[in-house]
Structures are given as C-alpha cells and as structure tokens.
Design a protein around this motif. Sequence first.
Motif, mmCIF file in Angstrom:
data_model
loop_
_atom_site.group_PDB
_atom_site.id
_atom_site.type_symbol
_atom_site.label_atom_id
_atom_site.label_comp_id
_atom_site.label_asym_id
_atom_site.label_seq_id
_atom_site.Cartn_x
_atom_site.Cartn_y
_atom_site.Cartn_z
ATOM 1 N N HIS A 160 0.844 -1.195 0.000
ATOM 2 C CA HIS A 160 0.000 0.000 0.000
ATOM 3 C C HIS A 160 0.879 1.246 0.000
ATOM 4 C CE1 HIS A 160 -3.458 2.565 0.881
ATOM 5 N NE2 HIS A 160 -2.671 3.193 1.740
ATOM 6 N N THR A 161 0.424 2.294 -0.669
ATOM 7 C CA THR A 161 1.169 3.551 -0.721
ATOM 8 C C THR A 161 0.591 4.561 0.247
ATOM 9 O OG1 THR A 161 1.684 3.172 -3.052
ATOM 10 C CG2 THR A 161 2.024 5.395 -2.200
ATOM 11 N N SER A 162 1.405 4.984 1.203
ATOM 12 C CA SER A 162 1.044 6.062 2.118
ATOM 13 C C SER A 162 1.874 7.286 1.713
ATOM 14 C CB SER A 162 1.317 5.635 3.558
ATOM 15 O OG SER A 162 0.945 6.641 4.471
ATOM 16 N N GLY A 163 2.327 8.081 2.653
ATOM 17 C CA GLY A 163 3.156 9.238 2.327
ATOM 18 C C GLY A 163 3.695 9.880 3.583
ATOM 19 N N THR A 164 4.819 10.582 3.454
ATOM 20 C CA THR A 164 5.469 11.127 4.646
ATOM 21 C C THR A 164 4.815 12.399 5.181
ATOM 22 O OG1 THR A 164 7.115 12.353 3.360
ATOM 23 C CG2 THR A 164 7.711 10.124 4.089
ATOM 24 N N SER A 165 3.698 12.822 4.587
ATOM 25 C CA SER A 165 2.926 13.876 5.245
ATOM 26 C C SER A 165 2.413 13.398 6.601
ATOM 27 C CB SER A 165 1.742 14.302 4.377
ATOM 28 O OG SER A 165 2.162 15.045 3.267
ATOM 29 N N VAL A 166 2.413 12.086 6.794
ATOM 30 C CA VAL A 166 2.027 11.529 8.093
ATOM 31 C C VAL A 166 2.975 12.011 9.196
ATOM 32 C CG1 VAL A 166 3.411 9.409 7.948
ATOM 33 C CG2 VAL A 166 1.222 9.376 9.185
ATOM 34 N N LEU A 167 4.156 12.494 8.822
ATOM 35 C CA LEU A 167 5.152 12.967 9.786
ATOM 36 C C LEU A 167 5.069 14.467 10.034
ATOM 37 C CD1 LEU A 167 8.246 11.053 8.315
ATOM 38 C CD2 LEU A 167 6.552 10.205 9.970
ATOM 39 N N ASP A 168 4.157 15.150 9.366
ATOM 40 C CA ASP A 168 4.072 16.611 9.438
ATOM 41 C C ASP A 168 3.977 17.101 10.883
ATOM 42 O OD1 ASP A 168 3.608 19.300 8.990
ATOM 43 O OD2 ASP A 168 1.512 19.025 8.397
ATOM 44 N N ASP A 169 4.824 18.078 11.218
ATOM 45 C CA ASP A 169 4.835 18.607 12.579
ATOM 46 C C ASP A 169 4.070 19.910 12.721
ATOM 47 O OD1 ASP A 169 6.474 20.306 11.200
ATOM 48 O OD2 ASP A 169 8.155 20.212 12.606
ATOM 49 N N GLY A 170 3.392 20.343 11.659
ATOM 50 C CA GLY A 170 2.590 21.559 11.739
ATOM 51 C C GLY A 170 3.394 22.838 11.787
ATOM 52 N N SER A 171 4.619 22.820 11.299
ATOM 53 C CA SER A 171 5.480 23.997 11.420
ATOM 54 C C SER A 171 5.070 25.145 10.504
ATOM 55 C CB SER A 171 6.927 23.623 11.115
ATOM 56 O OG SER A 171 7.074 23.300 9.746
ATOM 57 N N LYS A 172 4.424 24.839 9.396
ATOM 58 C CA LYS A 172 4.000 25.853 8.416
ATOM 59 C C LYS A 172 5.164 26.733 7.977
ATOM 60 C CE LYS A 172 -0.715 25.919 10.248
ATOM 61 N NZ LYS A 172 -1.813 26.729 10.808
ATOM 62 N N GLY A 173 6.313 26.093 7.777
ATOM 63 C CA GLY A 173 7.473 26.808 7.253
ATOM 64 C C GLY A 173 8.268 27.591 8.257
ATOM 65 N N SER A 174 7.909 27.519 9.548
ATOM 66 C CA SER A 174 8.526 28.408 10.533
ATOM 67 C C SER A 174 9.905 27.965 10.984
ATOM 68 C CB SER A 174 7.616 28.514 11.759
ATOM 69 O OG SER A 174 7.471 27.243 12.386
ATOM 70 N N THR A 175 10.208 26.659 10.862
ATOM 71 C CA THR A 175 11.477 26.172 11.379
ATOM 72 C C THR A 175 11.884 24.884 10.682
ATOM 73 O OG1 THR A 175 12.647 25.550 13.407
ATOM 74 C CG2 THR A 175 10.376 24.807 13.200
ATOM 75 N N LYS A 176 13.175 24.559 10.732
ATOM 76 C CA LYS A 176 13.666 23.277 10.265
ATOM 77 C C LYS A 176 13.709 22.331 11.456
ATOM 78 C CE LYS A 176 17.688 20.903 8.262
ATOM 79 N NZ LYS A 176 19.025 21.055 7.639
ATOM 80 N N SER A 177 12.989 21.242 11.366
ATOM 81 C CA SER A 177 12.937 20.298 12.467
ATOM 82 C C SER A 177 14.215 19.458 12.522
ATOM 83 C CB SER A 177 11.738 19.362 12.308
ATOM 84 O OG SER A 177 11.753 18.349 13.292
ATOM 85 N N SER A 178 14.639 19.108 13.726
ATOM 86 C CA SER A 178 15.784 18.216 13.908
ATOM 87 C C SER A 178 15.339 16.760 13.983
ATOM 88 C CB SER A 178 16.543 18.579 15.197
ATOM 89 O OG SER A 178 15.694 18.433 16.324
ATOM 90 N N ARG A 179 14.032 16.527 13.974
ATOM 91 C CA ARG A 179 13.537 15.154 14.123
ATOM 92 C C ARG A 179 13.568 14.416 12.786
ATOM 93 N NH1 ARG A 179 8.392 12.768 17.542
ATOM 94 N NH2 ARG A 179 9.048 10.592 17.322
ATOM 95 N N VAL A 180 14.221 13.270 12.780
ATOM 96 C CA VAL A 180 14.329 12.431 11.597
ATOM 97 C C VAL A 180 13.754 11.061 11.935
ATOM 98 C CG1 VAL A 180 15.870 11.404 9.896
ATOM 99 C CG2 VAL A 180 16.397 13.666 10.859
ATOM 100 N N TYR A 181 12.888 10.534 11.065
ATOM 101 C CA TYR A 181 12.250 9.242 11.289
ATOM 102 C C TYR A 181 12.962 8.159 10.468
ATOM 103 C CZ TYR A 181 8.325 11.809 13.354
ATOM 104 O OH TYR A 181 7.540 12.620 14.147
ATOM 105 N N HIS A 182 13.144 7.001 11.085
ATOM 106 C CA HIS A 182 13.840 5.878 10.449
ATOM 107 C C HIS A 182 12.886 4.693 10.350
ATOM 108 C CE1 HIS A 182 16.796 8.450 12.454
ATOM 109 N NE2 HIS A 182 17.634 8.118 11.483
ATOM 110 N N ASP A 183 12.811 4.084 9.177
ATOM 111 C CA ASP A 183 11.817 3.031 9.001
ATOM 112 C C ASP A 183 12.191 1.710 9.666
ATOM 113 O OD1 ASP A 183 13.774 2.160 7.234
ATOM 114 O OD2 ASP A 183 12.567 2.468 5.430
ATOM 115 N N ASN A 184 13.423 1.587 10.136
ATOM 116 C CA ASN A 184 13.799 0.369 10.867
ATOM 117 C C ASN A 184 13.495 0.488 12.360
ATOM 118 O OD1 ASN A 184 15.839 2.272 11.265
ATOM 119 N ND2 ASN A 184 17.416 0.715 11.572
ATOM 120 N N VAL A 185 12.898 1.621 12.755
ATOM 121 C CA VAL A 185 12.450 1.813 14.133
ATOM 122 C C VAL A 185 10.947 2.074 14.079
ATOM 123 C CG1 VAL A 185 12.792 3.070 16.296
ATOM 124 C CG2 VAL A 185 14.703 2.830 14.680
ATOM 125 N N LYS A 186 10.174 1.017 14.157
ATOM 126 C CA LYS A 186 8.727 1.111 13.973
ATOM 127 C C LYS A 186 8.077 2.066 14.966
ATOM 128 C CE LYS A 186 4.572 -1.819 13.660
ATOM 129 N NZ LYS A 186 3.817 -1.338 14.850
#
Length: 351
Positions: A104-130
């Motif tokens: 199934h195809t999802s998308g990484t908008s599921v990770l959206d932090d709601g920043s609306k362009g205000s900042t660069k997030s330091s949080r990075v998600y890894h798919d080997n850590v469910k």
Amino acid sequence: MSSKKVFIIGPGFIGWNVLELLAKEGYAVTGYVRRKEHAEQIKASGASNVVLGDLNDKTLITHHAAAHDIVIHTATADHLPSAEAVLDAIQQRAERGLSTIYIHTSGTSVLDDGSKGSTKSSRVYHDNVKSEIDSVADSAPHREIDLAILKAQKALGARAKIAIMIPPLIYGFNPDHGRLTIQIPTLTRWALKHGFAGHVGQGLAVESNIHVLDLARAYVVLLHHLESVPADDPQVRDNPYYFCETTGDAEPSWKDVASVIGESLHKAGLISDAAPRTIPPETYGDLFGADFTAAVIGLNSRSRAVRLRELGWRPVEKSWRDSYVGDELPVILKEEGDLEAFSGYQGTVAS
C-alpha cells in the motif's frame, strides 16, 4: 520470469512506472484505471489486462484483487474504501488458503509537525524503528488508512504479507508518460501567475524527496523481498513500514525550492525578480486550498530509507534540482491555458 499475477490500483504517476518494470520481468499485470485512454496507454506499456473502474467501487476492486497473488495500491494515500476493498479480498483469499502480498502507498505527510514553514525540524524518522512512525498522532494525514491496514495485518497474521511504502516529496519526469508530479510544478504555475516564487511562512521547513523512477524500482525491490521470505518472518510480521528517499541530510528547505523556481523563471524572462517571498495566505486557493497548503508545502517531513538500502536498493536518478531545471520546467512552460484562470491543484496530494 514470474507467473504471478499483479493487480495495480491506480497505475498513474507512480504505478505506471512500477507496471512497466514488472511487465519487463514477466509478471502478468492488471491495471485498474478510470479512463479508457489511460487503459490503452498502460496496455502499450505491457499490462496484460486492464479493468475500468472507480475507487469507490469496492465490489469491483475486491473481485479483482481476490484473483491476484499480488496487489499494489498506488492511486492515493487517502482513500479508505479502496484500501478496505483490498483487505476484504485478502481475507477472502486467506479463507481459501491463498496467501497475498499487498503493498500500500502512504506518504510522509504523516510525519508533518505543523510547522507551516517556521522552522527546520531536527527530528528524523527511520523506518527500521517502527516505534518512531507509530508515535505520530492517529489524526495525522494518511494515518486512518495506515491504521486500518495495521489492524488487518495483525488479524491476518502469516496468511498475508503486507507492507506500507511511505514516499516523501516525489519529483521526476518520464518522457514516455508525459506526466508531471504535483508540488513543485504547482508552485511554478503559482509563480507564473503571481509574478514571484513563493514559500509558506519563512520557508525553513524541509522534506525528504525521491525521483519517481527510483521510487518505482523500490517497489520492485520490496516485492522481491516479500516474495523471498516467509510470512512469519519478523521483518514482515513486526514492521510493515518502508521509507524511500534520496537526499539523506541534504534535504532542501521549501525556501530552497522556491529559490530554484525563482532563478529559473527569472532566467527565462518570465518574472522580474528571482528572489523568493512568503506566499500571502489569501492566495492559498491557487495552490492547495486554504486548509491544506501549509501542510503540503510548509511541512517538516524527514525520513530515512534504512530498510530498502539494507535490501540493496540505491537511488541513481538525477537530483530534484537537475530534474526540475532540465526535465520538468520545460514541460511546464509549454503548457497551454490562461494563467489568470489557474486555481491550484484540485486533487489529493499523496506525499
């Protein structure tokens, strides 16, 4: 060569490329499409069969999915009835003692932090850590469908192999198909209409990206992996998530994207100033609407495709910048139509 039958729901921008690769490998691929014109196109690309239908026709989707060993859904990340139809088909097959592979195809908008362009997030998600992915809110974009699939996967156990591909911002162009992606071309059309390149807020948020041809190859690598391991393998049973990105720590900010658009249109003599600016919210209707623009092109969404790389997949296509300047922009500039009438992208954005 493979004798297995594949049912691809929505072989469009992503799925058409996947279909071609699988057909070349000898898979018998059926495409589920809305338009007769597109049916003829994918037949020419190697589809062995085509079904005309709508995503809301659950009965039709279930009927055809139940007749296939492998189902790949690339139509959209936000249509629950069609995903449910596939899950119903998998359950029917399981009751007959038949195993199914479902990507199934999802998308990484599921990770959206709601920043609306205000900042660069330091949080990075890894798919080997469910647990990192499962930490997102149940109300996050695409999450309702992902959760339905996770629930079904748990109930089916070893009777099916289910994976969720989670691509980020997709770019790239296949000249044989003539189809453009969504976000950057829409920003370009907006710039042509309004006279400057723009970004949401300060444009500091970043999103990983992937060329559509690298993504298509990733589906094939993932399929081969699922075919090669038993359904009770911990890699299959315990974690269905797969990211697919090319940039690593070099993700562009949305301001970076706007800068390239501005430079390119200024060089072409189409706007007077190359410098990007903040997009006025009152013009969001010319992008993705008042409710979705900030989420679509103002989000932080940083992902790492650890698992695909462990399977041997590597991105080999040109960068987003080179693809835009060399492949996509020339196509956009040939588009016909009144720019004043341009009113944004009307469909659903999958990333």
